[in-house]
Design a protein around this motif. Structure first.
Motif, PDB file in Angstrom:
ATOM      1  N   LEU A 107       0.826  -1.205   0.000  1.00  0.00           N
ATOM      2  CA  LEU A 107       0.000   0.000   0.000  1.00  0.00           C
ATOM      3  C   LEU A 107       0.863   1.258   0.000  1.00  0.00           C
ATOM      4  O   LEU A 107       0.548   2.249  -0.668  1.00  0.00           O
ATOM      5  N   LYS A 108       1.976   1.223   0.745  1.00  0.00           N
ATOM      6  CA  LYS A 108       2.900   2.356   0.740  1.00  0.00           C
ATOM      7  C   LYS A 108       3.448   2.574  -0.663  1.00  0.00           C
ATOM      8  O   LYS A 108       3.547   3.700  -1.153  1.00  0.00           O
ATOM      9  N   GLU A 109       3.800   1.471  -1.334  1.00  0.00           N
ATOM     10  CA  GLU A 109       4.344   1.572  -2.679  1.00  0.00           C
ATOM     11  C   GLU A 109       3.280   2.068  -3.659  1.00  0.00           C
ATOM     12  O   GLU A 109       3.574   2.863  -4.565  1.00  0.00           O
ATOM     13  N   TYR A 110       2.062   1.598  -3.478  1.00  0.00           N
ATOM     14  CA  TYR A 110       0.959   2.048  -4.336  1.00  0.00           C
ATOM     15  C   TYR A 110       0.751   3.553  -4.193  1.00  0.00           C
ATOM     16  O   TYR A 110       0.613   4.275  -5.186  1.00  0.00           O
ATOM     17  N   GLU A 111       0.759   4.051  -2.969  1.00  0.00           N
ATOM     18  CA  GLU A 111       0.576   5.481  -2.736  1.00  0.00           C
ATOM     19  C   GLU A 111       1.751   6.277  -3.298  1.00  0.00           C
ATOM     20  O   GLU A 111       1.588   7.375  -3.825  1.00  0.00           O
ATOM     21  N   ARG A 112       2.954   5.715  -3.179  1.00  0.00           N
ATOM     22  CA  ARG A 112       4.138   6.403  -3.700  1.00  0.00           C
ATOM     23  C   ARG A 112       4.041   6.546  -5.233  1.00  0.00           C
ATOM     24  O   ARG A 112       4.317   7.622  -5.769  1.00  0.00           O
ATOM     25  N   LEU A 113       3.668   5.453  -5.889  1.00  0.00           N
ATOM     26  CA  LEU A 113       3.556   5.497  -7.341  1.00  0.00           C
ATOM     27  C   LEU A 113       2.428   6.411  -7.801  1.00  0.00           C
ATOM     28  O   LEU A 113       2.553   7.101  -8.815  1.00  0.00           O
ATOM     29  N   LYS A 114       1.346   6.440  -7.030  1.00  0.00           N
ATOM     30  CA  LYS A 114       0.237   7.296  -7.370  1.00  0.00           C
ATOM     31  C   LYS A 114       0.622   8.769  -7.276  1.00  0.00           C
ATOM     32  O   LYS A 114       0.187   9.589  -8.105  1.00  0.00           O
ATOM     33  N   ARG A 115       1.480   9.109  -6.293  1.00  0.00           N
ATOM     34  CA  ARG A 115       1.894  10.500  -6.135  1.00  0.00           C
ATOM     35  C   ARG A 115       2.824  10.931  -7.274  1.00  0.00           C
ATOM     36  O   ARG A 115       2.912  12.112  -7.596  1.00  0.00           O
TER      37      ARG A 115
END
Length: 410
Positions: free
Chosen positions: A400-408
């Motif tokens: 989830l952290k990686e997903y949020e990072r990529l989304k940003r």
């Protein structure tokens, strides 16, 4: 992944820049009901994470690369210090990383990952190598005592000052040591005393007042009891002369040589290689005292000057032996001959595979620096029967952290 699932994380994420251990160790202690299983000791989980954090710090400090050419003539860049690949890069690129578990020792470890074999720069390989060497020393001393022999601990040091160049100190001391043992007068004295051989350990600390302090601890084996004070007086003068001839600053007769009786030698063997840098990964020593190389790493979190010092140490000691046995002594004492690399690469012979780590998951583990947490989660899932889904929860947390990072980034 738009709907965030509910789960209980294994522990708060590790912040390598602060070198903090796991925050909520109680979450690692759950024991499934009616399973009869023992909870993991909090100190063990913390120590594992701290060792990985210390290794990450070592990698952060040692970023120098060099160009090499492979067998096909293709040039490529590689890290000078192999610790950057240790427990990270796969041995067989076609196979995944896996986690194995030793039921008797209750220990988990990664499989199909490279080992750097560096006793100087890697807390994992250093711990394994020094423990193997400690066992060698214990075996040798014990066998010698059974033969009626005696062992003495000799320390050789020389005068040093802040600003002295570490490679020059090492080169000078090595030359002085060679001159000492090659002296005809020393050889004759050793023969008269019933000398049978020696084991030399090279150690190094750093002091705020006097800078680098490399020195030798030597276990000397004699076939009968000797006068320790007499040997110290004799060696002190010969060592002083050898240092001067080697171009070193002359040590004082009082401080250049120290000889301790057999009980001190046994005490040294008992603790050798088990100093704070190997057993208490996050403990910092006072800045006014002597700092070991791994202490310098810990201090580097607060002061980049210590990163520079650790790099100096790593470059100066690269490829050097930590222990040196005189020829024939291992055979005399019944000690097997193993290289540092062999000790570092020894795997658990009685372990079983408990988890295969998908490549994408392994990349996630490396990116977020959670090798310690992931290994602990795998172990606990195994002993608990997976009822708490620790690996799944941990992976989901960082996915989830990686997903949020990529989304940003979009």
């Amino acid at each position: 992944m738009n709907n965030t699932p509910h789960y209980t994380p294994l522990a708060p994420p590790l912040h390598p820049e602060k070198c903090q251990p796991l925050g909520t160790i109680t979450k690692l202690q759950a024991t499934p009901e009616n399973k009869g299983l023992q909870p993991i000791a909090p100190s063990e989980a913390v120590k594992l994470v701290e060792l990985f954090a210390l290794q990450e710090l070592s990698c952060d400090c040692l970023t120098k690369k060099e160009e090499r050419t492979n067998k096909k003539g293709i040039k490529y860049d590689t890290y000078v210090h192999r610790v950057n690949y240790c427990l990270r890069q796969r041995i067989d690129s076609m196979s995944p990383v896996s986690v194995r578990y030793n039921e008797k020792r209750e220990k988990a470890h990664y499989d199909n990952v490279q080992r750097c074999g560096s006793v100087w720069t890697c807390p994992f390989c250093g711990r394994k190598i020094t423990e193997g060497r400690r066992q060698d020393l214990k075996t040798g001393v014990s066998n010698w005592h059974k033969q009626g022999g005696f062992v003495y601990l000799v320390t050789l040091t020389n005068r040093h000052h802040k600003g002295d160049n570490l490679p020059d100190l090492l080169k000078g001391q090595s030359k002085a040591k060679q001159k000492l043992w090659e002296k005809r007068k020393v050889k004759e004295m050793m023969k008269d005393l019933g000398y049978s051989g020696r084991v030399t350990a090279t150690e190094c600390t750093w002091w705020n007042v006097n800078g680098w302090h490399p020195h030798y601890h030597i276990l000397m084996f004699f076939d009968h009891e000797i006068n320790a004070q007499g040997l110290q007086t004799f060696l002190a003068l010969e060592w002083q002369t050898a240092c001067v001839k080697a171009g070193m600053k002359a040590p004082s007769l009082e401080n250049g040589v120290d000889v301790q009786k057999g009980d001190k030698a046994q005490e040294y063997v008992a603790k050798w290689g088990l100093e704070d840098e190997m057993t208490k990964g996050h403990v910092k020593k006072g800045k006014e005292g002597g700092l070991t190389p791994f202490d310098l790493l810990r201090q580097s979190v607060d002061n980049p000057h210590y990163s520079h010092l650790f790099r100096q140490f790593a470059d100066a000691f690269k490829g050097k032996q930590q222990l040196h046995w005189t020829r024939g002594l291992k055979d005399l004492l019944g000690v097997s001959d193993r290289t540092d690399e062999q000790l570092a690469e020894e795997t658990e012979k009685e372990s079983i595979e408990i988890k295969e780590v998908a490549n994408k998951i392994w990349h996630l583990v490396l990116q977020y620096k959670i090798r310690g947490e992931y290994l602990t989660a795998c172990k606990l899932d195994h002993v608990e029967g997976g009822i708490n889904k620790r690996v799944e929860n941990l992976v989901m947390e960082y996915a989830l952290k990686e997903y949020e990072r990529l989304k940003r980034k979009q």
